[in-house]
Design a protein around this motif. Sequence first.
Motif, mmCIF file in Angstrom:
data_model
loop_
_atom_site.group_PDB
_atom_site.id
_atom_site.type_symbol
_atom_site.label_atom_id
_atom_site.label_comp_id
_atom_site.label_asym_id
_atom_site.label_seq_id
_atom_site.Cartn_x
_atom_site.Cartn_y
_atom_site.Cartn_z
ATOM 1 N N TYR A 146 78.973 21.803 58.924
ATOM 2 C CA TYR A 146 79.933 22.021 57.852
ATOM 3 C C TYR A 146 79.029 23.007 56.606
ATOM 4 C CZ TYR A 146 82.895 21.393 53.446
ATOM 5 O OH TYR A 146 83.536 21.836 52.518
ATOM 6 N N PRO A 147 79.467 23.956 56.313
ATOM 7 C CA PRO A 147 78.785 24.735 55.412
ATOM 8 C C PRO A 147 78.574 24.472 53.860
ATOM 9 C CG PRO A 147 80.822 26.127 55.766
ATOM 10 C CD PRO A 147 80.830 24.693 56.414
ATOM 11 N N ILE A 148 77.728 24.216 53.122
ATOM 12 C CA ILE A 148 77.755 23.906 51.545
ATOM 13 C C ILE A 148 77.199 25.004 50.793
ATOM 14 C CG2 ILE A 148 76.894 22.376 49.971
ATOM 15 C CD1 ILE A 148 77.194 20.117 52.029
ATOM 16 N N ARG A 149 77.666 25.514 49.831
ATOM 17 C CA ARG A 149 76.969 26.634 49.262
ATOM 18 C C ARG A 149 75.788 26.497 48.413
ATOM 19 N NH1 ARG A 149 79.191 32.116 48.681
ATOM 20 N NH2 ARG A 149 81.074 31.359 48.336
ATOM 21 N N LYS A 150 75.864 25.311 47.880
ATOM 22 C CA LYS A 150 74.639 24.909 47.087
ATOM 23 C C LYS A 150 74.668 23.245 46.635
ATOM 24 C CE LYS A 150 73.983 28.059 43.836
ATOM 25 N NZ LYS A 150 74.042 28.721 42.690
ATOM 26 N N MET A 151 73.660 22.580 46.475
ATOM 27 C CA MET A 151 73.546 21.272 45.950
ATOM 28 C C MET A 151 72.349 21.065 45.099
ATOM 29 S SD MET A 151 73.359 18.052 48.402
ATOM 30 C CE MET A 151 74.475 18.420 49.691
ATOM 31 N N ARG A 152 72.944 21.156 43.681
ATOM 32 C CA ARG A 152 71.983 20.870 42.851
ATOM 33 C C ARG A 152 72.408 19.855 41.880
ATOM 34 N NH1 ARG A 152 70.516 26.929 40.548
ATOM 35 N NH2 ARG A 152 69.712 25.789 39.179
ATOM 36 N N LEU A 153 71.485 19.412 40.865
ATOM 37 C CA LEU A 153 71.994 18.523 39.872
ATOM 38 C C LEU A 153 72.844 19.223 38.966
ATOM 39 C CD1 LEU A 153 68.931 16.129 39.090
ATOM 40 C CD2 LEU A 153 70.757 15.810 40.899
ATOM 41 N N VAL A 154 73.872 18.454 38.373
ATOM 42 C CA VAL A 154 74.595 19.338 37.437
ATOM 43 C C VAL A 154 73.910 19.553 35.979
ATOM 44 C CG1 VAL A 154 75.929 17.147 36.212
ATOM 45 C CG2 VAL A 154 76.885 19.370 36.495
ATOM 46 N N SER A 155 72.716 18.585 35.779
ATOM 47 C CA SER A 155 71.906 18.878 34.733
ATOM 48 C C SER A 155 71.382 20.392 34.789
ATOM 49 C CB SER A 155 70.561 17.871 34.946
ATOM 50 O OG SER A 155 71.036 16.665 34.941
ATOM 51 N N ASP A 156 71.255 21.012 36.047
ATOM 52 C CA ASP A 156 70.659 22.349 35.956
ATOM 53 C C ASP A 156 71.697 23.333 35.274
ATOM 54 O OD1 ASP A 156 68.423 21.225 37.218
ATOM 55 O OD2 ASP A 156 69.004 22.079 39.308
ATOM 56 N N TYR A 157 72.837 22.664 35.036
ATOM 57 C CA TYR A 157 73.905 23.755 34.394
ATOM 58 C C TYR A 157 74.145 23.066 32.953
ATOM 59 C CZ TYR A 157 74.255 25.376 39.102
ATOM 60 O OH TYR A 157 73.904 25.928 40.209
ATOM 61 N N ILE A 192 80.853 24.646 38.728
ATOM 62 C CA ILE A 192 82.062 25.063 39.414
ATOM 63 C C ILE A 192 81.789 26.440 39.687
ATOM 64 C CG2 ILE A 192 84.578 25.299 39.813
ATOM 65 C CD1 ILE A 192 84.776 22.448 38.677
ATOM 66 N N GLU A 193 81.667 27.149 38.665
ATOM 67 C CA GLU A 193 81.530 28.731 38.740
ATOM 68 C C GLU A 193 80.361 28.940 40.014
ATOM 69 O OE1 GLU A 193 83.054 31.606 36.754
ATOM 70 O OE2 GLU A 193 84.304 30.152 37.704
ATOM 71 N N ALA A 194 79.263 27.998 39.954
ATOM 72 C CA ALA A 194 77.988 28.294 40.792
ATOM 73 C C ALA A 194 78.590 27.914 42.121
ATOM 74 C CB ALA A 194 76.766 27.718 40.359
ATOM 75 N N ASP A 195 79.777 27.294 42.390
ATOM 76 C CA ASP A 195 80.103 26.580 43.581
ATOM 77 C C ASP A 195 79.198 25.570 44.228
ATOM 78 O OD1 ASP A 195 82.010 26.421 45.465
ATOM 79 O OD2 ASP A 195 81.280 28.135 46.958
ATOM 80 N N ASN A 196 78.778 24.741 43.105
ATOM 81 C CA ASN A 196 77.721 23.735 43.273
ATOM 82 C C ASN A 196 78.404 22.337 43.819
ATOM 83 O OD1 ASN A 196 75.106 22.705 42.963
ATOM 84 N ND2 ASN A 196 75.702 21.797 41.096
ATOM 85 N N THR A 197 77.882 21.783 44.881
ATOM 86 C CA THR A 197 78.242 20.596 45.415
ATOM 87 C C THR A 197 77.695 19.551 44.365
ATOM 88 O OG1 THR A 197 78.978 21.323 47.428
ATOM 89 C CG2 THR A 197 78.229 18.835 47.283
#
Length: 215
Positions: free
Chosen positions: A92-103, A111-116
């Motif tokens: 299953y593909p995931i675009r990105k997975m970073r802490l929301v703190s980075d945003y 969400i705009e970065a399509d971050n999980t």
Amino acid sequence: MKKILLTLTTTSSMLLAGYTAHISKITPAIKQRVIKGGSWHRGCPVPLSNLRYLTMTYKGFDGKDHKGEMIVNAAVAKEVTQIFGELYKSRYPIRKMRLVSDYHASDFASIEADNTSAFNCRAVTGGTKWSKHSYGRAIDINPLENPYISRSGKIAHKKSLKYRSRKHKNSSPSDRAIIVKGDRIVHLFKSRGWRWGGDWHSIKDYQHFDRLYKK
């Protein structure tokens, strides 16, 4: 010896056919990131001691392995790594997975970065009560492909408008990232007691899974 024992009691790892996951308590470095980034502050409903920092392998939209990070409640940390292990096995593909703190704790920017992502001490969308994300018991997955749709039918992110129709059309990464009823990802979460926002009636939150209670 004491140092080794301390490491074993505060962290755990999972290794399965190319998939690796690591669970640890919130270290001083991660604490600094979440406070500076605004995703945790004094007054949040869960102390940092009740949260866990995860690193997990995921398949990117490019088909390659990537290392992602996430913060969740300690009570669900192990099963989250298990679920994402199964998602990895099914490619299953995931675009990105970073802490929301980075945003800067901006749900919109994440969400705009399509971050999980998971933990973020914030109110529910359109309300004042604490979101399940504030407790580390909610995860948003590929949010652009799986939009939040308000009661009036509004989708806030332009890139998500083409995903209003909920059905698979081809085998492209963005299409496979779409979450619809009957998909394996829905079963993986719901079989472990998680709710899916795609089942809700007044609104639809296709990206969203949450765990209300875990014994």
